[in-house]
Design a protein around this motif. Sequence first.
Motif, PDB file in Angstrom:
ATOM      1  N   ASN A   1     -36.056  -4.536  36.571  1.00 34.82           N
ATOM      2  CA  ASN A   1     -37.507  -4.314  36.463  1.00 34.82           C
ATOM      3  C   ASN A   1     -38.259  -4.661  37.743  1.00 34.82           C
ATOM      4  N   GLN A   2     -37.561  -5.350  38.663  1.00 39.38           N
ATOM      5  CA  GLN A   2     -38.204  -5.611  39.965  1.00 39.38           C
ATOM      6  C   GLN A   2     -38.054  -4.423  40.901  1.00 39.38           C
ATOM      7  N   MET A   3     -37.225  -3.443  40.514  1.00 39.43           N
ATOM      8  CA  MET A   3     -36.985  -2.295  41.391  1.00 39.43           C
ATOM      9  C   MET A   3     -38.039  -1.229  41.139  1.00 39.43           C
ATOM     10  N   GLU A   4     -38.564  -0.710  42.240  1.00 39.51           N
ATOM     11  CA  GLU A   4     -39.612   0.314  42.199  1.00 39.51           C
ATOM     12  C   GLU A   4     -39.174   1.521  41.346  1.00 39.51           C
ATOM     13  N   GLY A   5     -40.002   1.949  40.430  1.00 44.38           N
ATOM     14  CA  GLY A   5     -39.744   3.191  39.690  1.00 44.38           C
ATOM     15  C   GLY A   5     -38.682   3.100  38.603  1.00 44.38           C
ATOM     16  N   VAL A   6     -38.208   1.867  38.308  1.00 47.03           N
ATOM     17  CA  VAL A   6     -37.167   1.721  37.266  1.00 47.03           C
ATOM     18  C   VAL A   6     -37.803   1.061  36.051  1.00 47.03           C
ATOM     19  N   SER A   7     -37.530   1.602  34.858  1.00 47.37           N
ATOM     20  CA  SER A   7     -38.022   0.867  33.698  1.00 47.37           C
ATOM     21  C   SER A   7     -36.867   0.562  32.763  1.00 47.37           C
TER      22      SER A   7
ATOM     23  N   ASN B   1     -26.079  12.101  36.279  1.00 49.35           N
ATOM     24  CA  ASN B   1     -24.708  12.227  36.752  1.00 49.35           C
ATOM     25  C   ASN B   1     -24.651  12.142  38.288  1.00 49.35           C
ATOM     26  N   ASP B   2     -25.626  12.783  38.967  1.00 53.68           N
ATOM     27  CA  ASP B   2     -25.686  12.692  40.435  1.00 53.68           C
ATOM     28  C   ASP B   2     -25.852  11.235  40.869  1.00 53.68           C
ATOM     29  N   LEU B   3     -26.704  10.504  40.161  1.00 56.52           N
ATOM     30  CA  LEU B   3     -26.949   9.111  40.557  1.00 56.52           C
ATOM     31  C   LEU B   3     -25.700   8.265  40.344  1.00 56.52           C
ATOM     32  N   SER B   4     -25.043   8.464  39.206  1.00 52.59           N
ATOM     33  CA  SER B   4     -23.833   7.708  38.911  1.00 52.59           C
ATOM     34  C   SER B   4     -22.744   8.006  39.964  1.00 52.59           C
TER      35      SER B   4
ATOM     36  N   GLU C   1     -19.554   6.876  44.921  1.00 50.53           N
ATOM     37  CA  GLU C   1     -19.029   7.309  46.230  1.00 50.53           C
ATOM     38  C   GLU C   1     -19.570   6.475  47.394  1.00 50.53           C
ATOM     39  N   GLN C   2     -20.848   6.091  47.329  1.00 52.70           N
ATOM     40  CA  GLN C   2     -21.458   5.376  48.451  1.00 52.70           C
ATOM     41  C   GLN C   2     -21.294   3.860  48.365  1.00 52.70           C
ATOM     42  N   LYS C   3     -21.250   3.335  47.143  1.00 57.91           N
ATOM     43  CA  LYS C   3     -21.255   1.864  47.001  1.00 57.91           C
ATOM     44  C   LYS C   3     -20.049   1.345  46.217  1.00 57.91           C
ATOM     45  N   ALA C   4     -19.155   2.220  45.794  1.00 63.47           N
ATOM     46  CA  ALA C   4     -18.005   1.833  44.961  1.00 63.47           C
ATOM     47  C   ALA C   4     -18.457   1.060  43.711  1.00 63.47           C
ATOM     48  N   LEU C   5     -19.620   1.472  43.181  1.00 63.65           N
ATOM     49  CA  LEU C   5     -20.151   0.855  41.962  1.00 63.65           C
ATOM     50  C   LEU C   5     -19.982   1.842  40.806  1.00 63.65           C
TER      51      LEU C   5
ATOM     52  N   LEU D   1     -27.539  -1.368  44.042  1.00 63.33           N
ATOM     53  CA  LEU D   1     -28.460  -0.437  43.379  1.00 63.33           C
ATOM     54  C   LEU D   1     -29.813  -0.431  44.096  1.00 63.33           C
ATOM     55  N   LYS D   2     -30.271  -1.614  44.468  1.00 64.20           N
ATOM     56  CA  LYS D   2     -31.568  -1.730  45.154  1.00 64.20           C
ATOM     57  C   LYS D   2     -31.522  -0.940  46.473  1.00 64.20           C
ATOM     58  N   GLU D   3     -30.432  -1.151  47.223  1.00 65.42           N
ATOM     59  CA  GLU D   3     -30.253  -0.414  48.503  1.00 65.42           C
ATOM     60  C   GLU D   3     -30.273   1.097  48.263  1.00 65.42           C
ATOM     61  N   THR D   4     -29.522   1.522  47.228  1.00 63.55           N
ATOM     62  CA  THR D   4     -29.404   2.937  46.913  1.00 63.55           C
ATOM     63  C   THR D   4     -30.763   3.541  46.601  1.00 63.55           C
TER      64      THR D   4
END
Length: 391
Positions: A305-311, A339-342, A347-351, A383-386
């Motif tokens: 909830n501290q991340m911009e635009g996430v609820s 699906n794109d976000l997942s 691919e970018q963060k191995a998360l 996630l925050k970086e992404t």
Amino acid sequence: MLTDRIGRITPSATLAMTAKAAELRATGVDVINLSVGEPDFPTPENIRAAGKKAIDDGHTRYTPGGGTMELKKAVVEKMRRDNDLHYETGEIIISCGGKHSLYNACQVLFQTGDEVIIFAPYWVSFPDFVAVTGAAPVFVNTDSSRQFEPVFEDLKTKINSRTKGIIINSPSNPTGGVWRDEAVLEVLEIARESDIWVFSDECYEQLTYDRPYVSTSMLAEKGEKVLTFQSCSKTYAMTGWRIGYTAGDKNVIKAMAKLQGQSTSCPNSIAQAAAIEALTGDQSEVKRMRDIFKKRRDYIVNRLNQMEGVSCDTPGGAFYVFPDFSSYMGEDRKIKSSNDLSMYLLEQKALVTVAGDAFGGEGHVRFSYAASDENLEKAMGFLKETLKELA
Ligand code: PLP
């Protein structure tokens, strides 16, 4: 070559992500896997000891198809202790996991021409359990700002003479939502009016964080068409032991036992013996695990909830959060879907996460917090970086 029946089943999206995580790990990448649907704790010591003793004591043969009388008695005792519900052993069946119980119940109650109500977002297996019987899953919207409780106007428009069942799953996989008693009562009333079976999947019962759990059957009237599905998997960190059970109408239970007897013969004899210890032995590990999960839930919800635009509303139970990232998605943007976000996170963060569309919740991503504090902290950092990269 293959039957229509098998064509109606889609592979489990959550198991597919687990396989992807394993592939990536095998190439030497340091993967953080938040796609898992199982506790990250070992099975408690007393239960493991009961399993070992069962082997030494010779509990290594077939048992009755619907489970041993001793385990059924332990289930009766558990339901009296935890839920103030009073069943007889003839109203209980033990299966190879809650999944097997749900599958069997769908097989004995639904068929071609029937419709079964499933609330979206839903656990990935519900639509497949229904579809494989020939019945049609019918999806009903829920309210993400209210623990994903049903949108009742939508539910009422979806009920018709073909409706044979409604599946409730509170606490929910994938949302973690826990419904208020009022919402469950309203579903029960609608089901009663239309003579519909209510399936209540309660496998996350012990993982509720904000108020004591109330089983659907506790709210139902005597003799109502409610089946309760339970599991040792999540409560006792016993996912691999494969013990679940159903409580409800004697005739349905008998039919499920007949099907089970001609398919899997019986649940594993050693696991059944260990499950007696799980259900009737010391319950302190259950509380310990619940307290840890609650701390993790509070941490992850706060970070999200501290991340911009996430609820992300605070889910009342299970070990999942299902935040909404739709403000980062659009046809003209790099990320078009959950699906794109997942995939980007993988691919970018191995998360490793699971995209919401697999659960009928496009725009959302499921994160499991059955992971160490260290990994949760790292994951939230990634996630925050992404999201900064995608803003
Ligand atoms: N129901 C729900 C909602 C689940 O999330 C799961 C497992 O992920 C199950 C049932 C089945 O669990 P098991 O077959 O291990 O008892």
